[in-house]
Write a protein that holds these residues in place. Sequence first.
Motif, PDB file in Angstrom:
ATOM      1  N   PHE A   1       6.902   4.048  10.861  1.00  0.00           N
ATOM      2  CA  PHE A   1       6.635   5.304  11.557  1.00  0.00           C
ATOM      3  C   PHE A   1       5.486   5.123  12.537  1.00  0.00           C
ATOM      4  N   VAL A   2       5.508   5.953  13.562  1.00  0.00           N
ATOM      5  CA  VAL A   2       4.355   6.004  14.451  1.00  0.00           C
ATOM      6  C   VAL A   2       3.271   6.803  13.765  1.00  0.00           C
ATOM      7  N   ASP A   3       2.074   6.717  14.280  1.00  0.00           N
ATOM      8  CA  ASP A   3       0.929   7.400  13.681  1.00  0.00           C
ATOM      9  C   ASP A   3       1.139   8.918  13.741  1.00  0.00           C
ATOM     10  N   ASP A   4       0.972   9.569  12.610  1.00  0.00           N
ATOM     11  CA  ASP A   4       1.048  11.029  12.551  1.00  0.00           C
ATOM     12  C   ASP A   4       0.054  11.518  11.496  1.00  0.00           C
ATOM     13  N   ASP A   5       0.172  12.764  11.098  1.00  0.00           N
ATOM     14  CA  ASP A   5      -0.804  13.352  10.177  1.00  0.00           C
ATOM     15  C   ASP A   5      -0.419  13.203   8.706  1.00  0.00           C
TER      16      ASP A   5
ATOM     17  N   LYS B   1       0.853  -1.192   0.000  1.00  0.00           N
ATOM     18  CA  LYS B   1       0.000   0.000   0.000  1.00  0.00           C
ATOM     19  C   LYS B   1       0.888   1.240   0.000  1.00  0.00           C
ATOM     20  N   PRO B   2       0.374   2.373  -0.507  1.00  0.00           N
ATOM     21  CA  PRO B   2       1.188   3.596  -0.538  1.00  0.00           C
ATOM     22  C   PRO B   2       1.793   3.961   0.812  1.00  0.00           C
ATOM     23  N   ASP B   3       1.028   3.821   1.881  1.00  0.00           N
ATOM     24  CA  ASP B   3       1.564   4.178   3.197  1.00  0.00           C
ATOM     25  C   ASP B   3       2.711   3.255   3.592  1.00  0.00           C
ATOM     26  N   ASP B   4       2.602   1.963   3.278  1.00  0.00           N
ATOM     27  CA  ASP B   4       3.698   1.035   3.575  1.00  0.00           C
ATOM     28  C   ASP B   4       4.938   1.368   2.750  1.00  0.00           C
ATOM     29  N   LEU B   5       4.736   1.792   1.511  1.00  0.00           N
ATOM     30  CA  LEU B   5       5.876   2.188   0.677  1.00  0.00           C
ATOM     31  C   LEU B   5       6.604   3.376   1.289  1.00  0.00           C
ATOM     32  N   ASN B   6       5.859   4.263   1.926  1.00  0.00           N
ATOM     33  CA  ASN B   6       6.447   5.480   2.486  1.00  0.00           C
ATOM     34  C   ASN B   6       7.121   5.272   3.840  1.00  0.00           C
ATOM     35  N   VAL B   7       6.643   4.328   4.629  1.00  0.00           N
ATOM     36  CA  VAL B   7       7.103   4.265   6.018  1.00  0.00           C
ATOM     37  C   VAL B   7       7.695   2.930   6.451  1.00  0.00           C
TER      38      VAL B   7
ATOM     39  N   ASP C   1      -0.096  11.886   4.755  1.00  0.00           N
ATOM     40  CA  ASP C   1      -1.034  11.454   3.721  1.00  0.00           C
ATOM     41  C   ASP C   1      -0.786   9.960   3.473  1.00  0.00           C
ATOM     42  N   ARG C   2      -1.737   9.121   3.786  1.00  0.00           N
ATOM     43  CA  ARG C   2      -1.570   7.673   3.687  1.00  0.00           C
ATOM     44  C   ARG C   2      -1.920   7.118   2.308  1.00  0.00           C
ATOM     45  N   ASP C   3      -2.467   7.947   1.442  1.00  0.00           N
ATOM     46  CA  ASP C   3      -2.925   7.471   0.134  1.00  0.00           C
ATOM     47  C   ASP C   3      -2.005   7.850  -1.022  1.00  0.00           C
ATOM     48  N   ARG C   4      -0.994   8.644  -0.764  1.00  0.00           N
ATOM     49  CA  ARG C   4      -0.094   9.113  -1.826  1.00  0.00           C
ATOM     50  C   ARG C   4       1.307   8.579  -1.558  1.00  0.00           C
ATOM     51  N   THR C   5       1.898   7.989  -2.588  1.00  0.00           N
ATOM     52  CA  THR C   5       3.263   7.485  -2.460  1.00  0.00           C
ATOM     53  C   THR C   5       4.234   8.649  -2.661  1.00  0.00           C
TER      54      THR C   5
ATOM     55  N   ALA D   1       7.822  10.576  -3.520  1.00  0.00           N
ATOM     56  CA  ALA D   1       8.773  10.440  -4.622  1.00  0.00           C
ATOM     57  C   ALA D   1       9.833   9.401  -4.232  1.00  0.00           C
ATOM     58  N   LEU D   2      10.297   8.654  -5.200  1.00  0.00           N
ATOM     59  CA  LEU D   2      11.255   7.587  -4.928  1.00  0.00           C
ATOM     60  C   LEU D   2      12.523   8.123  -4.271  1.00  0.00           C
ATOM     61  N   GLU D   3      12.984   9.292  -4.683  1.00  0.00           N
ATOM     62  CA  GLU D   3      14.184   9.877  -4.081  1.00  0.00           C
ATOM     63  C   GLU D   3      13.984  10.096  -2.583  1.00  0.00           C
ATOM     64  N   ASP D   4      12.801  10.573  -2.211  1.00  0.00           N
ATOM     65  CA  ASP D   4      12.497  10.809  -0.798  1.00  0.00           C
ATOM     66  C   ASP D   4      12.419   9.491  -0.029  1.00  0.00           C
ATOM     67  N   ARG D   5      11.823   8.481  -0.650  1.00  0.00           N
ATOM     68  CA  ARG D   5      11.719   7.171   0.006  1.00  0.00           C
ATOM     69  C   ARG D   5      13.106   6.566   0.224  1.00  0.00           C
ATOM     70  N   VAL D   6      13.997   6.688  -0.771  1.00  0.00           N
ATOM     71  CA  VAL D   6      15.360   6.158  -0.644  1.00  0.00           C
ATOM     72  C   VAL D   6      16.092   6.883   0.480  1.00  0.00           C
ATOM     73  N   ALA D   7      15.985   8.213   0.521  1.00  0.00           N
ATOM     74  CA  ALA D   7      16.654   8.996   1.564  1.00  0.00           C
ATOM     75  C   ALA D   7      16.132   8.603   2.955  1.00  0.00           C
ATOM     76  N   GLN D   8      14.828   8.428   3.080  1.00  0.00           N
ATOM     77  CA  GLN D   8      14.252   8.033   4.372  1.00  0.00           C
ATOM     78  C   GLN D   8      14.710   6.637   4.773  1.00  0.00           C
ATOM     79  N   ALA D   9      14.740   5.707   3.819  1.00  0.00           N
ATOM     80  CA  ALA D   9      15.167   4.339   4.129  1.00  0.00           C
ATOM     81  C   ALA D   9      16.601   4.352   4.664  1.00  0.00           C
TER      82      ALA D   9
END
Length: 163
Positions: free
Chosen positions: A83-87, A58-64, A89-93, A95-103
Motif C-alpha cells: 500500500f501507499v502511505d496512508d493513515d 512486522k504488523p504493517d507488513d502483514l497487513n499490506v 494503524d501500523r502497529d496492529r495486525t 484480523a486474518l480474514e481481512d488480510r486474506v480478503a485483501q490479499a
Amino acid sequence: MRLHPPTDDQVASMRRKIFAEIARNRARRRSRLTFTAATTALVVAVTTAGAILVEMAKPDDLNVSFDCYTTADLSAPHGTTSFVDDDRDRDRTLALEDRVAQALEFCMAGYNAVPTDGDVEMVRVVNPTVCMMQDRRLAVLPNEQYASTEDFCEGLDLAAPFE
C-alpha cells in the motif's frame, strides 16, 4: 603368618560401602546429565525464540504486503503488493480474514490488469488460493488442481491461513 578371611560382618560392611558409593556416583551422574540437558534445552529455546522474532514480519507488513504468484512455484518471479502511505494503524495486525480478503483482492487486481504493452499477454491464474508464508505474510498462488487449501499449501511447505 596366616591370613584369615573376612568375617560375615566385615563383608556386609564392605558391600554397604560399595553400594553406597555406587548410588552416590549415579546420583552425581544424573545431576550432571539433568543440568546439561536443562542448559541445552534453555539455549535451544532462547535461540529459537530469537530466530522466530527475527523472521516474523512486522504488523504493517502483514497487513499490506502480499506476494502474488502466477505459478505454484515459490522460486518463480512474482509480484509483491504494498500500500501507499496512508493513515492506517501500523502497529496492529488486522484480523486474518481481512488480510486474506485483501490479499485476494489486490492480487486479483494485478492478475486482471490490462497490459499497456501490446506484446504482453494477460495473466490467467486458475483458482487463486491464499497460503501463509514462514514470516506470516500471505501469498496468493494458482491452485490448478483445485486441491483443498490445506493440502495445496502443505504441498508448498506453507501453512493454510485458517489451520
